[in-house]
Design a protein around this motif. Structure first.
Motif, mmCIF file in Angstrom:
data_model
loop_
_atom_site.group_PDB
_atom_site.id
_atom_site.type_symbol
_atom_site.label_atom_id
_atom_site.label_comp_id
_atom_site.label_asym_id
_atom_site.label_seq_id
_atom_site.Cartn_x
_atom_site.Cartn_y
_atom_site.Cartn_z
ATOM 1 N N ILE A 20 -38.540 -2.724 -21.589
ATOM 2 C CA ILE A 20 -38.113 -2.866 -20.196
ATOM 3 C C ILE A 20 -38.568 -4.191 -19.588
ATOM 4 C CG2 ILE A 20 -40.070 -1.633 -19.168
ATOM 5 C CD1 ILE A 20 -36.453 -1.181 -18.081
ATOM 6 N N LYS A 21 -39.716 -4.686 -19.986
ATOM 7 C CA LYS A 21 -40.223 -5.948 -19.447
ATOM 8 C C LYS A 21 -39.305 -7.115 -19.813
ATOM 9 C CE LYS A 21 -44.360 -8.721 -19.068
ATOM 10 N NZ LYS A 21 -45.768 -8.858 -19.406
ATOM 11 N N ASP A 22 -38.867 -7.171 -21.069
ATOM 12 C CA ASP A 22 -37.945 -8.227 -21.491
ATOM 13 C C ASP A 22 -36.611 -8.116 -20.764
ATOM 14 O OD1 ASP A 22 -39.838 -9.271 -23.193
ATOM 15 O OD2 ASP A 22 -38.962 -8.399 -25.018
ATOM 16 N N LEU A 23 -36.148 -6.893 -20.567
ATOM 17 C CA LEU A 23 -34.888 -6.679 -19.850
ATOM 18 C C LEU A 23 -35.010 -7.202 -18.422
ATOM 19 C CD1 LEU A 23 -32.020 -5.440 -19.975
ATOM 20 C CD2 LEU A 23 -33.029 -3.331 -19.107
ATOM 21 N N GLU A 24 -36.092 -6.880 -17.754
ATOM 22 C CA GLU A 24 -36.314 -7.359 -16.384
ATOM 23 C C GLU A 24 -36.374 -8.881 -16.331
ATOM 24 O OE1 GLU A 24 -39.863 -5.416 -15.063
ATOM 25 O OE2 GLU A 24 -38.829 -3.522 -14.693
ATOM 26 N N GLN A 25 -37.019 -9.503 -17.305
ATOM 27 C CA GLN A 25 -37.113 -10.964 -17.335
ATOM 28 C C GLN A 25 -35.741 -11.603 -17.523
ATOM 29 O OE1 GLN A 25 -39.995 -11.683 -20.422
ATOM 30 N NE2 GLN A 25 -41.731 -11.487 -19.014
ATOM 31 N N LYS A 26 -34.926 -11.032 -18.398
ATOM 32 C CA LYS A 26 -33.572 -11.559 -18.620
ATOM 33 C C LYS A 26 -32.735 -11.467 -17.347
ATOM 34 C CE LYS A 26 -33.192 -10.530 -23.571
ATOM 35 N NZ LYS A 26 -32.445 -9.791 -24.575
ATOM 36 N N ILE A 27 -32.824 -10.323 -16.676
ATOM 37 C CA ILE A 27 -32.051 -10.132 -15.446
ATOM 38 C C ILE A 27 -32.536 -11.095 -14.368
ATOM 39 C CG2 ILE A 27 -31.532 -8.518 -13.575
ATOM 40 C CD1 ILE A 27 -31.611 -6.270 -15.740
ATOM 41 N N GLN A 28 -33.849 -11.219 -14.198
ATOM 42 C CA GLN A 28 -34.396 -12.104 -13.172
ATOM 43 C C GLN A 28 -33.999 -13.561 -13.425
ATOM 44 O OE1 GLN A 28 -35.838 -11.021 -10.363
ATOM 45 N NE2 GLN A 28 -35.716 -13.143 -9.702
ATOM 46 N N ALA A 29 -34.016 -13.984 -14.668
ATOM 47 C CA ALA A 29 -33.602 -15.354 -14.989
ATOM 48 C C ALA A 29 -32.144 -15.584 -14.609
ATOM 49 C CB ALA A 29 -33.812 -15.627 -16.479
ATOM 50 N N GLN A 30 -31.288 -14.607 -14.861
ATOM 51 C CA GLN A 30 -29.869 -14.752 -14.522
ATOM 52 C C GLN A 30 -29.645 -14.696 -13.018
ATOM 53 O OE1 GLN A 30 -27.815 -15.649 -16.958
ATOM 54 N NE2 GLN A 30 -26.298 -16.046 -15.390
ATOM 55 N N ILE A 31 -30.452 -13.921 -12.309
ATOM 56 C CA ILE A 31 -30.360 -13.895 -10.843
ATOM 57 C C ILE A 31 -30.608 -15.291 -10.288
ATOM 58 C CG2 ILE A 31 -31.516 -13.088 -8.739
ATOM 59 C CD1 ILE A 31 -31.863 -10.360 -10.178
ATOM 60 N N GLU A 32 -31.624 -15.965 -10.804
ATOM 61 C CA GLU A 32 -31.940 -17.321 -10.339
ATOM 62 C C GLU A 32 -30.797 -18.291 -10.627
ATOM 63 O OE1 GLU A 32 -34.485 -18.147 -8.376
ATOM 64 O OE2 GLU A 32 -34.993 -16.013 -8.434
ATOM 65 N N ILE A 33 -30.193 -18.172 -11.794
ATOM 66 C CA ILE A 33 -29.055 -19.038 -12.147
ATOM 67 C C ILE A 33 -27.878 -18.769 -11.221
ATOM 68 C CG2 ILE A 33 -27.305 -19.471 -13.933
ATOM 69 C CD1 ILE A 33 -29.598 -18.975 -16.006
ATOM 70 N N ASN A 34 -27.597 -17.497 -10.973
ATOM 71 C CA ASN A 34 -26.441 -17.149 -10.146
ATOM 72 C C ASN A 34 -26.643 -17.477 -8.672
ATOM 73 O OD1 ASN A 34 -24.801 -16.353 -12.235
ATOM 74 N ND2 ASN A 34 -25.435 -14.222 -12.153
ATOM 75 N N LYS A 35 -27.881 -17.585 -8.226
ATOM 76 C CA LYS A 35 -28.136 -18.013 -6.845
ATOM 77 C C LYS A 35 -27.568 -19.409 -6.615
ATOM 78 C CE LYS A 35 -32.300 -15.494 -5.538
ATOM 79 N NZ LYS A 35 -33.743 -15.648 -5.230
ATOM 80 N N SER A 36 -27.630 -20.242 -7.641
ATOM 81 C CA SER A 36 -27.151 -21.620 -7.497
ATOM 82 C C SER A 36 -25.633 -21.690 -7.327
ATOM 83 C CB SER A 36 -27.591 -22.472 -8.682
ATOM 84 O OG SER A 36 -26.970 -22.011 -9.871
#
Length: 68
Positions: A20-36
């Motif tokens: 679950i930790k890796d899944l959360e990290q992947k999602i959070q990284a994509q959230i930051e990319i999509n904010k741009s």
């Protein structure tokens, strides 16, 4: 020459990981990319599967929508 930009209004992305930790990290990284590109999280759906060997497998679907 005409130059025309279309905004992305909806985007659905799929994620998977062995914990679950890796899944959360992947999602959070994509959230930051999509904010741009001015997208924000609209909804998240996730599941966990346990294999016959007892290994857990996590997956998630994240729906991003244009900020208003």
């Amino acid at each position: 020459m005409n130059f025309h930009l279309d905004l992305i209004e909806d985007k659905i992305e799929f994620f998977e990981a062995e914990n679950i930790k890796d899944l959360e990290q992947k999602i959070q990284a994509q959230i930051e990319i999509n904010k741009s590109i001015l997208l924000e999280v609209s909804s998240v759906s996730h599941q966990m599967h346990v294999s016959e060997e007892g290994r857990r497998f996590y997956s998630a679907v994240v729906h991003f929508k244009a900020k208003k």
